[in-house]
Every structure is written in C-alpha cells, then in structure tokens.
Scaffold this active site. Structure first.
Site, PDB file in Angstrom:
ATOM      1  N   SER A  76       0.797  -1.230   0.000  1.00 31.13           N
ATOM      2  CA  SER A  76       0.000   0.000   0.000  1.00 31.13           C
ATOM      3  C   SER A  76       0.827   1.276   0.000  1.00 31.13           C
ATOM      4  CB  SER A  76      -0.946   0.005   1.195  1.00 31.13           C
ATOM      5  OG  SER A  76      -0.224  -0.136   2.395  1.00 31.13           O
ATOM      6  N   HIS A 135      -5.515  -3.984  -1.957  1.00 31.96           N
ATOM      7  CA  HIS A 135      -5.395  -3.023  -3.061  1.00 31.96           C
ATOM      8  C   HIS A 135      -5.486  -3.693  -4.429  1.00 31.96           C
ATOM      9  CE1 HIS A 135      -4.431   0.616  -0.775  1.00 31.96           C
ATOM     10  NE2 HIS A 135      -3.984  -0.250   0.111  1.00 31.96           N
ATOM     11  N   LYS A 170     -11.577  -0.184  -1.118  1.00 27.80           N
ATOM     12  CA  LYS A 170     -10.703   0.340  -2.172  1.00 27.80           C
ATOM     13  C   LYS A 170     -11.423   0.246  -3.517  1.00 27.80           C
ATOM     14  CE  LYS A 170      -7.086   0.016   1.046  1.00 27.80           C
ATOM     15  NZ  LYS A 170      -7.822   0.037   2.263  1.00 27.80           N
TER      16      LYS A 170
HETATM   17  C1  LIG Z   1      -2.754  -3.760   2.733  1.00 27.76           C
HETATM   18  C2  LIG Z   1      -3.931  -3.300   3.524  1.00 27.76           C
HETATM   19  N1  LIG Z   1      -4.591  -4.195   4.280  1.00 27.76           N
HETATM   20  C3  LIG Z   1      -5.659  -3.830   5.013  1.00 27.76           C
HETATM   21  C4  LIG Z   1      -6.127  -2.544   5.021  1.00 27.76           C
HETATM   22  C5  LIG Z   1      -7.299  -2.165   5.871  1.00 27.76           C
HETATM   23  O1  LIG Z   1      -8.374  -1.903   5.079  1.00 27.76           O
HETATM   24  P1  LIG Z   1      -9.550  -0.875   5.433  1.00 27.76           P
HETATM   25  O2  LIG Z   1      -9.055   0.490   5.122  1.00 27.76           O
HETATM   26  O3  LIG Z   1     -10.614  -1.339   4.507  1.00 27.76           O
HETATM   27  O4  LIG Z   1      -9.885  -1.033   6.866  1.00 27.76           O
HETATM   28  C6  LIG Z   1      -5.479  -1.592   4.256  1.00 27.76           C
HETATM   29  C7  LIG Z   1      -5.958  -0.191   4.257  1.00 27.76           C
HETATM   30  O5  LIG Z   1      -5.403   0.712   3.763  1.00 27.76           O
HETATM   31  C8  LIG Z   1      -4.354  -1.983   3.482  1.00 27.76           C
HETATM   32  O6  LIG Z   1      -3.693  -1.083   2.742  1.00 27.76           O
END
Ligand SMILES: Cc1ncc(COP(=O)(O)O)c(C=O)c1O
Length: 420
Positions: A204, A232, A263
C-alpha cells in the site's frame, strides 16, 4: 521528555508515558504538534463532495477544487449511479444499521447474498464479511494463529496484519521486503513450529506487487502456509479482477483470500473467503467479527452492485491500467522517483520531510491532492507523497496533474507535459 530539535523527531519518539496520567498526551508531543502545525494541516483534509477524479476539499478555510490522486476509488464505483441507487433501495427495505453482531442479530439476507457472491467470484466454498478491512485482517490472523505459531511478515506489511499477529501472541519474524532469501532465512530460524507467511498483493505504500510465485516457492519448501492480503489488488488485478494471485496464476496455492471493500469496491469493510470449515471456526474466534456490529445493509447492497458492475465491465480495469501505465511513464520522463511501483499506487519520493510538507501545501494550493506519507510509515529517506490513479481519471486530468507536479516538484521544469 523529548528535548531534541523538533525537525528531527517523528511519531516513533512519543511512545513513552511522560506524566503520571495515562489519559494525557505526552506534553512533548503536544508541543511538537504545535511547532509543526503548518505541516499537520495536510492531514485529515475535509472532502466536501464524493471521492471522484475531480472533487472539492477544504483548504485554507475555503473550498478548493482538486484533481484527486488520494482516494482508493480505483474503478470509480464509490459514486456510480447504479451503486447509489442500490444503496438507496436497501435503505428503504432494510433501514440504516444492522444493529448487532452478525452472530446474534446483524446478519441479513443481503449479507448472506454477498457472502455467496464473493465465494462464487473467488471460486471458494464460503466467505465471511467484516465491518472493516482492518478488522478483517486483524481478526483473521489473530483468530487463526496461536501462541505456539510463527507469523513471518514482510517488513512493509500493513499494520492490520502485524497487529493481528501481536494479538494472537504468536512469535513474529520479519523478512526483508519481497526478498525470498530473507524469507528463507527466517523460515529456517523458526523450523519446528506452524509457520504462516504473510504477504500482500500490492503493497500500500510502495505500490509494488508482492513476489507471490517466488515467496510461495520458498514457503512450500519449508511446509509453511501463505496468507495474501489483496486489499489493493482485488477487482483491480488479474484477468477477472480476482486479485494479484490471479494475475500471477497462483490462486489455488492460497487457502484463503482476504480483501477489502474500501478500495476498488468504493465502499467499506473486508472479507475472507476459503474452506467452509476454516471459516466456521473463524466466525467464532475472530473478535472483530463476533464482538462488533455487522456492516450496514445499505453498504452491503452497494457492494453487491459494485461487484456486479466490476464483473460486467472489465473495461474499467483496462482503463485503470492504461492510466497507471501512462502516469508512470510521464512521471519517469519528469525524473520523479516512484520507487519500485509498477501499479496504480505510486509513491512520489521526496526524501526530505520539511520539503515534502512545503511541497504538499504548494500542490494543494495549485489544485492537486496527493497524500503525505511520513516516517515511520516509510523509511526516512523515502518520505513521499502517495498518488493513486483510477479508471475515472481522464487524460486531461492526468496531464494537468503532471503539469502541476512538474511545476512544483521539478526545479526548472515548466509545463513540460504535452496535452493530449
Ligand atoms: C494492505 C492493507 N490491508 C488492510 C487494510 C485495511 O483496510 P480498510 O481500510 O478497509 O480497513 C489496508 C488499508 O489501507 C491496506 O492497505
């Protein structure tokens, strides 16, 4: 107390209690925030409209029109006409909140339908839903790993995964980002225990793909299982949008698929798909599932419609990648460092913190919205902006963004990008 030069401090310096009151912020943190207030203003910006390619945010006390390279709305579904209509319909039939944990009263026919659709889409026996992606990752890891297990995490892993491992009280090992040799050394150190390697489809912050086939090969050699976070990459990658595992042709080698709805789905929440028996166990042991309210039905209806559209219109994914490739090529031509990114998530590396915040203000003033990313989220020398390209950006949007970046980030370069 932190008496150092404030410019040299970071969020990692304020983790010790400084007073007798645990409910009081460390006074040195409050002082640091006051000194850096001009920079902190770039955080928690107020979005005054939907998360579209062009939108309006509050800046300097006024509405500011911006080209949006901040939102994760990769396929433009957050404000899609059909998605909004589906949500409005569910609001009429099911009301606003689920008003309970899925275990006790929050499960609805819409939730069950989404479980079925996600399982079918990913060719898995079952799926379960979480009210946040963060809670889904944390709940899945902490619900399945035990004290005697080992979690082997890429050192750029998302905090939801790391926190899940911490909560499970298992042993944790880090390996160098995307490095099969480093993973191998970590696996060798921890032989004799159940091992779970935790990686991501797209990282991310760095915007690079996880090296799934290479890391799977190493894990297999040690009899370790691998968990992939497709937050992502789901809907954005692979021939059918099933994620990075589909792109690399290794879907069948991951027992579980975890992803988020926040996302490319343009909504909120998370899911995990996999064998019925594993998920039946997890439903009772993932605390964020058992002890937290189910997603509102209105969100579920919107996600169902978003999934339908993403499956029906693969051209959205094609446009997303055309835009990402174009933007990458133009950034390279400008000499802007995008690190290892090969995807629609790209860091624009600045390296120097103060310069990054100064430029961040300049970009907002000029109408370009990118996210500031500071240490410790990235290493000190990789302090950057993060830009996310979507299928909804037009060439004109991207060219205007590139011109603003050229004028702001690249000394001596003015209006260098040709208009389409
Ligand atoms: C790699 C990754 N896993 C999990 C999440 C958590 O997701 P959420 O924002 O839907 O809570 C994110 C959020 O940015 C992320 O980038």
């Amino acid at each position: 107390m932190n008496e150092q030069d404030p410019a040299k401090l970071s969020l990692s310096n304020f983790l010790a209690g400084e007073t007798g009151d645990p409910l009081q912020a460390p006074p040195s943190f409050t002082k640091w925030m006051q000194v850096g207030a001009w920079a902190v203003k770039l955080y928690e910006p107020e979005l005054l409209a939907s998360a579209d390619a062009r939108t309006t945010i509050e800046y300097g006390g006024k509405p500011q029109q911006v080209i949006n390279l901040c939102s994760y709305n990769y396929l433009g579904l957050a404000n899609h006409r059909e998605v909004i209509a589906a949500a409005q319909e569910a609001l009429k039939t099911h009301g606003l909140g689920a008003c309970g944990s899925p275990m006790l009263s929050g499960m609805t026919d819409l939730h069950r339908e989404l479980e079925r659709q996600i399982a079918e889409f990913l060719d898995r026996e079952d799926a379960m839903l979480f009210n946040s992606g963060f809670g889904g990752a944390l709940g899945t890891i902490s619900g399945l790993l035990r004290k005697t297990d080992v979690a082997l995490l890429d050192n750029r892993s998302h905090l939801s995964l790391r926190d899940g491992a911490v909560l499970s009280r298992c042993r944790t090992e880090k390996f160098e980002h995307n490095d099969p040799d480093s993973l191998e050394a970590a696996l060798a150190r921890q032989q004799g225990r159940r091992q779970l390697v935790i990686i991501e489809g797209i990282y991310s912050m760095d915007g690079d793909f996880g090296k799934l086939p290479e890391l799977l090969a190493v894990a297999d050699a040690y009899g370790a299982k691998v968990f992939v976070d497709e937050a992502h990459s789901i809907l954005g990658c692979g021939e059918n949008g099933r994620g990075a595992a589909e792109k690399f042709g290794v879907q069948d080698r991951f027992p579980l698929v975890y992803g988020t709805f926040s996302k490319a789905f343009g909504a909120l929440g998370g899911f995990v798909a996999g064998p019925k028996e594993t998920l039946q166990y997890l439903r009772f042991y993932a605390h964020p599932y058992v002890y937290s309210c189910a997603l509102p039905p209105v969100i579920i209806a919107a996600i169902l419609k978003a999934l339908e559209i993403a499956r029906r219109e693969p051209e959205l994914r094609t446009r997303l990648w055309e835009n990402a490739d174009y933007f990458h090529a133009q950034l390279r031509a400008l000499g802007i460092d995008t690190g290892a990114s090969t995807t629609y998530v790209m860091p624009l590396v600045i390296g120097d913190r103060e310069r990054m915040y100064r430029l961040g203000h300049e970009l907002r003033r000029r109408g370009l919205w990118v996210a500031p990313v500071d240490y410790p989220a990235v290493p000190q020398d990789r302090i950057c902006f993060r830009a996310c390209v979507t299928s909804q950006h037009t060439r004109a949007d991207l060219d205007e963004a590139l011109n603003i970046l050229a004028d702001t980030l690249v000394p001596g370069m003015m209006q260098s990008v040709a208009h389409a």
